[in-house]
Design an enzyme around this catalytic site. Structure first.
Site, mmCIF file in Angstrom:
data_model
loop_
_atom_site.group_PDB
_atom_site.id
_atom_site.type_symbol
_atom_site.label_atom_id
_atom_site.label_comp_id
_atom_site.label_asym_id
_atom_site.label_seq_id
_atom_site.Cartn_x
_atom_site.Cartn_y
_atom_site.Cartn_z
ATOM 1 C CB CYS A 219 -11.968 -8.676 5.109
ATOM 2 S SG CYS A 219 -11.251 -7.312 5.853
ATOM 3 C CB SER B 295 -0.975 0.005 1.174
ATOM 4 O OG SER B 295 -0.295 -0.022 2.412
ATOM 5 C CB CYS C 287 -8.482 -9.675 6.563
ATOM 6 S SG CYS C 287 -8.906 -8.178 5.808
#
Length: 395
Positions: free
Chosen positions: A100, A14, A200
Site C-alpha cells: 500500500c 497524521s 491499510c
C-alpha cells in the site's frame, strides 16, 4: 514557502504531522484517501472510513488548512486487493501494508499531490529521512523512528530514492506519548483516538470472509506431523557448493499426508498461513497446534505441536533476483558478495543478526538463530545500524 500535501488519515499521527509542518513554515494541504467501498467485509464499528474522513476534516479546519478527499478505491482494488487474492490463491501470504505504501501512498497519491504543485508528500509514519553524499551524489536514507516501540520503517521497505526524495516524516523524532501530548495541547479531536488496527485503509477485516468474496471454501484435511519425523534429521550431504548449501537451508519441506495423522478438517488451505494457531478448531492436543505448512494444490494443512516444532524453524530464506530491492542502490551487492546486516521478517520482530549472500539467481539471507514461520510472500527487510537499506519478497 514549500508546499506539502499531507495524507490526513483521521488518526492522531497524521494530525500532529500536519501541525508540525505548519510550525516549520510549510504551506500545508490535507488530503484524505478513500480506498474502500465494500462495508460487507469490514467489522463495521472498527475504523469506518466516514468517521475517519470526518475527523480529518475537523483537524484541517482546526489548523486552518485546505482539505479534500480523493477516491482511490479503483486503484486500491486493482493494485492491492486483487494482488492479495492472487497471492492467497497461490498459497502465499502478502503484506498489504508494505504494498500500500509502495503502490498507493507513495505512488498514486504522491502523483496527485505533485499535480497540486506539492514539493513534498508527508505522512504520519514513525520513521526518519536522512541525507548524505555518496560520490558527489545526494542519497536519501530511510532511518528507524526514534520510538523503537513504534518504528514503522519496515512498512516503507520498498520505497525508492525517487519516492524518498519527495517524502517527509514529521513525527519520526517523537515518541507516541509525545505525539498524543502535542495533539492534546492543540485540542485536536484525534488526541485520544485509538490507533486503527487492521488492513491499510480498510480497517479490521474478517480475513476468511474477505477472501471468500473471491476464493471459494473447499473442505480439506488437517494433518499433524510429529517433531521426531526423520525429515527433520535429513543430512545436507558433502561436497555442496556454497550456493547449494544455502539452497538446502532455505528450502521448505514438501510434506505429504503419509508423514502424519489426520487431526481435523478445514475449509480451504488458502485461508491459512504459516505460524498461525488460531482458527484451526482442533481440540484434544496436549499443546497448541501451529501451522507449519499449507499446500493449496492438494488443499492440505500441516501442523505441529508447540511454537518450537522443528517444522516452524528455518535458518535461511531466498529472494528471487527480480524481488531484491535496495533503497540504497550504492550498497547493492555484486554476485558472490556477502554482507552482515540486522534483519526482520515481519513488523515489530526484534532485529536479528543475518548475512546476505548475492548470487546470479537471487539472494539468500541466513540468520544466526533459526527463525520461526518464515512465510512466502512476506517481506524481509535489512538494516545497517538504524538505517533500512533494502528488502525483498520471501520466495
Amino acid at each position: 514557502m514549500k508546499r506539502v500535501v499531507v495524507g490526513l488519515s483521521g488518526g492522531v499521527d497524521s494530525s500532529v504531522a500536519t501541525y508540525l509542518l505548519q510550525q516549520q513554515g510549510y504551506e500545508v494541504i490535507g488530503l484524505f484517501m478513500k480506498n474502500w467501498h465494500d462495508d460487507s467485509v469490514t467489522i463495521s464499528d472498527e475504523c469506518p472510513w466516514l468517521e475517519d474522513s470526518n475527523d480529518a476534516l475537523l483537524v484541517a479546519e482546526k489548523l486552518g488548512i485546505p482539505f479534500q478527499t480523493v477516491d482511490l478505491s479503483e486503484q486500491y482494488k486493482e493494485k492491492i486487493v486483487d494482488y492479495m487474492f492472487n497471492e492467497y490463491e497461490k498459497g502465499r501470504t502478502p503484506n498489504p501494508d508494505v504494498l500500500c505504501n509502495r503502490e498507493i501512498k507513495f505512488d498514486v497519491f504522491m502523483k496527485i499531490a505533485l499535480s497540486l504543485g506539492a514539493d513534498f508528500v508527508a505522512t504520519g509514519h514513525y520513521c526518519r529521512k536522512g541525507e548524505i553524499e555518496v560520490n558527489g551524489e545526494k542519497v536519501y536514507q530511510l532511518l528507524a523512528g526514534v520510538d523503537t516501540n513504534k518504528d514503522q520503517s519496515y512498512f516503507l521497505c520498498q520505497l525508492s530514492q525517487e519516492q524518498l526524495a519527495k517524502s517527509l516524516f514529521p513525527i519520526g523524532e517523537l515518541t507516541k506519548p509525545e505525539v498524543r501530548e502535542i495533539a492534546a495541547e492543540m485540542d485536536l479531536v484525534t488526541a485520544e483516538k485509538k490507533d486503527s488496527q487492521g488492513l491499510c485503509f480498510i480497517g479490521k477485516v474478517r480475513l476468511p470472509e474477505f477472501l471468500q468474496q473471491k476464493l471459494q471454501p473447499k473442505d480439506g484435511l488437517i494433518y499433524q506431523i510429529p517433531a521426531t519425523h526423520p525429515i527433520y534429521k535429513k543430512d545436507k550431504g558433502a561436497n555442496l557448493s556454497s550456493e547449494e548449501a544455502l539452497a538446502f537451508d532455505a528450502k521448505k519441506i514438501d510434506y505429504t499426508p503419509e508423514m502424519g495423522k489426520v487431526v481435523g478438517k478445514h475449509q480451504g488451505a488458502h485461508y491459512f498461513t504459516i505460524g498461525q494457531r488460531k482458527g484451526l478448531n482442533v481440540g484434544g492436543t496436549t499443546d497448541p497446534l501451529f501451522i507449519i505448512a499449507t499446500n493449496v494444490e492438494t488443499n492440505s494443512i500441516y501442523t505441529g505441536l508447540t511454537s518450537q516444532h522443528p517444522g516452524l524453524l528455518r535458518k535461511a530464506l531466498f529472494i528471487e533476483k527480480s524481488e531484491v530491492h535496495w533503497i540504497r542502490k550504492d550498497l547493492a551487492l555484486d554476485n558472490g558478495e556477502t554482507i552482515d546486516v540486522m534483519a526482520r521478517i515481519r513488523y515489530r520482530q526484534p532485529l536479528q543478526k543475518a548475512t546476505l549472500h548475492q548470487f546470479e539467481s537471487g539472494m539468500y539471507v541466513t540468520f544466526d538463530e533459526p527463525q520461526s514461520a518464515i512465510t512466502e510472500g512476506q517481506f524481509v527487510a535489512w538494516y545497517l545500524e538504524d538505517e533500512l537499506v533494502g528488502s525483498g519478497v520471501i520466495s
